[in-house]
Write an enzyme that holds these catalytic residues in place. Structure first.
Site, short mmCIF file in Angstrom:
data_model
loop_
_atom_site.label_atom_id
_atom_site.label_comp_id
_atom_site.label_asym_id
_atom_site.label_seq_id
_atom_site.Cartn_x
_atom_site.Cartn_y
_atom_site.Cartn_z
N SER A 81 15.07 -5.31 47.50
CA SER A 81 16.12 -4.39 47.08
C SER A 81 15.61 -3.16 46.36
CB SER A 81 17.09 -5.13 46.15
OG SER A 81 16.47 -5.44 44.94
N THR A 85 16.24 1.68 42.85
CA THR A 85 16.78 0.94 44.00
C THR A 85 16.30 1.50 45.32
OG1 THR A 85 18.87 0.14 44.94
CG2 THR A 85 18.82 2.43 44.29
N THR A 99 24.64 -2.19 39.01
CA THR A 99 24.20 -2.54 40.36
C THR A 99 25.45 -2.81 41.18
OG1 THR A 99 24.03 -4.91 39.83
CG2 THR A 99 22.03 -3.61 39.56
N GLY A 100 25.28 -2.79 42.49
CA GLY A 100 26.43 -3.03 43.36
C GLY A 100 26.82 -1.77 44.11
N ARG A 142 21.87 9.26 52.41
CA ARG A 142 22.87 8.73 51.48
C ARG A 142 22.25 8.52 50.10
NH1 ARG A 142 23.27 3.75 48.27
NH2 ARG A 142 25.48 3.33 47.94
N THR A 167 19.24 -3.69 43.36
CA THR A 167 18.81 -2.66 42.43
C THR A 167 18.27 -3.36 41.21
OG1 THR A 167 20.65 -1.26 43.13
CG2 THR A 167 19.70 -0.75 40.99
N1 ASP Z 1 23.88 0.50 43.43
C1 ASP Z 1 23.01 0.59 44.58
C2 ASP Z 1 23.46 1.70 45.47
O1 ASP Z 1 24.66 1.83 45.70
C3 ASP Z 1 22.91 -0.65 45.39
C4 ASP Z 1 22.89 -1.96 44.67
O2 ASP Z 1 22.85 -2.03 43.48
O3 ASP Z 1 22.92 -2.98 45.34
O4 ASP Z 1 22.63 2.39 45.99
#
Ligand code: ASP
Length: 366
Positions: free
Chosen positions: A85, A234, A267-268, A244, A216
């Site tokens: 990740s 990340t 994260t997320g 992106r 992340t």
């Molecule tokens: N927050 C990160 C992103 O949107 C991805 C993640 O944390 O899983 O790039």
């Protein structure tokens, strides 16, 4: 005539003077009291950050700078090819190219630096810190970010591991039945009795929401003087559209530090965090007196309110994705929260490193 450098020196002097007199004459409204020299050093991170929090606390305990401490901590995960990740071994975009995002904030100097969509550099968090330290800018992207990193002595490396390439090849083959990429079952080359995952030499796909791999690391620390710093780094959403940018390199979204109040990172699903200025919201809620955990939960409620698109909602109307926040306030209290139950975060405090449960808004079903 005033040279640009003299101008910068003068304005920097004015800035610092103004900040000092404001700070001593009139503390920010609602900011928690500053307890100098009574804070026990604490670091928090996303669940994949046990080594990072331990490293960060060890470093500040030995007198290291708070930002150097968290960057040293997340560098371990960035360099780990086993973590799909972040950094080296991170899952690529839809073209099979790894593009990394990171931001840092240094509480005592009010500094911030970030890189987005940077390719070929294993430790984007270190580059983000260099943007803060060695330029007049906050955010560098893409080719410019890479050129800056090379000028600072970073090595260009292939960030795709054999494992992450195989995951991408597998994903490409399963994307559509109208293109010419085929799965091993379709070409008849699957090993009889094996699973598709085994055919591609893969373990189980990990994901925050059971749908799409992503991940992340965020890490925040407070030292015994009550100084704070944070970092988020990340490889972003797997298979993302090239170019992106997620929340991680956006100051106020994937990370925010106010040395008078606290630090937070996320994260997320980055798009949800960006639209609600997530980490900044958490810090502002802590400024108004909320505990770190309550502030994280309240910022997550805003995400739920903002999630109106049917494609992003489950049958029960709740978000079909995950977001987590991790926070520390100026007193060294820490907390974290997630939209759904079952998440954990990493904490190091009082010589003990452990996982703690994230608070949550909804029970995860199924
Ligand atoms: N927050 C990160 C992103 O949107 C991805 C993640 O944390 O899983 O790039």
């Amino acid at each position: 005539m005033t040279s640009r450098r003299d101008f910068l020196k003068t304005s920097a002097g004015v800035g610092v003077g103004a900040a000092v007199s404001l700070g001593s004459a009139q503390p920010l409204r609602g900011a928690p009291a500053v307890h100098k020299s009574v804070v026990v050093p604490v670091a928090v991170a996303s669940g994949n950050g046990l080594e990072a929090v331990e490293t960060a606390v060890r470093s500040v305990t030995q007198g290291g700078d708070t930002l150097d401490a968290v960057v040293e901590g997340v560098n371990i995960v960035e360099r780990d090819p086993g973590d799909a990740s972040v950094g080296f071994g991170g899952l690529p975009n839809l073209d099979g190219v790894v593009q990394l995002d990171s931001s840092v904030m240094h509480g005592p100097s009010r500094g911030a630096g970030a890189v987005a969509c940077i390719e070929g550099i294993k430790t984007p968090s270190s580059v983000a810190r260099d943007v803060m330290r060695y330029t007049d800018h906050v955010l560098l992207v893409g080719e410019g970010a890479q050129r800056f990193a090379l000028s600072m002595g970073y090595q260009l490396e292939d960030l795709l591991t054999e494992r992450s390439r195989r995951r991408w090849i597998e994903w490409r083959a399963t994307m559509s039945d109208r293109d010419d990429y085929l799965t091993l079952e379709e070409t008849g080359h699957a090993v009889p009795g094996s699973s598709r995952q085994e055919d591609y030499g893969l373990g189980l796909l990990d994901s925050h929401d059971g749908v799409r791999p992503q991940g992340t690391i965020n890490c925040n620390v407070i030292n015994s003087d009550g100084d704070l710093s944070g970092v988020t780094t990340t490889s972003g959403l797997a298979w993302k559209v090239p170019g992106r940018v997620g929340d991680s390199p956006i100051v106020g979204a994937g990370l925010y530090v106010d040395n008078d109040v606290g630090a937070c990172g996320s994260t997320g699903r980055g798009e949800a965090v960006i639209k609600t200025c997530g980490s900044h919201s958490v810090v502002e809620l802590m400024r108004s007196g909320m505990s770190p955990t309550d502030a994280c939960l309240e910022a997550l409620r805003r995400i739920v309110t903002f999630t109106v698109e049917p494609r992003l909602r489950n049958a029960d109307g709740r978000p079909s994705f995950g977001v987590n926040y991790y926070a520390i306030n100026k007193n060294g209290d820490h907390g974290g929260a997630s939209i759904y139950s079952g998440g954990r975060y990493a904490v190091c405090r009082d010589g003990e490193t452990r996982h703690e449960d994230l608070a949550y808004l909804f029970e995860r079903r199924g």
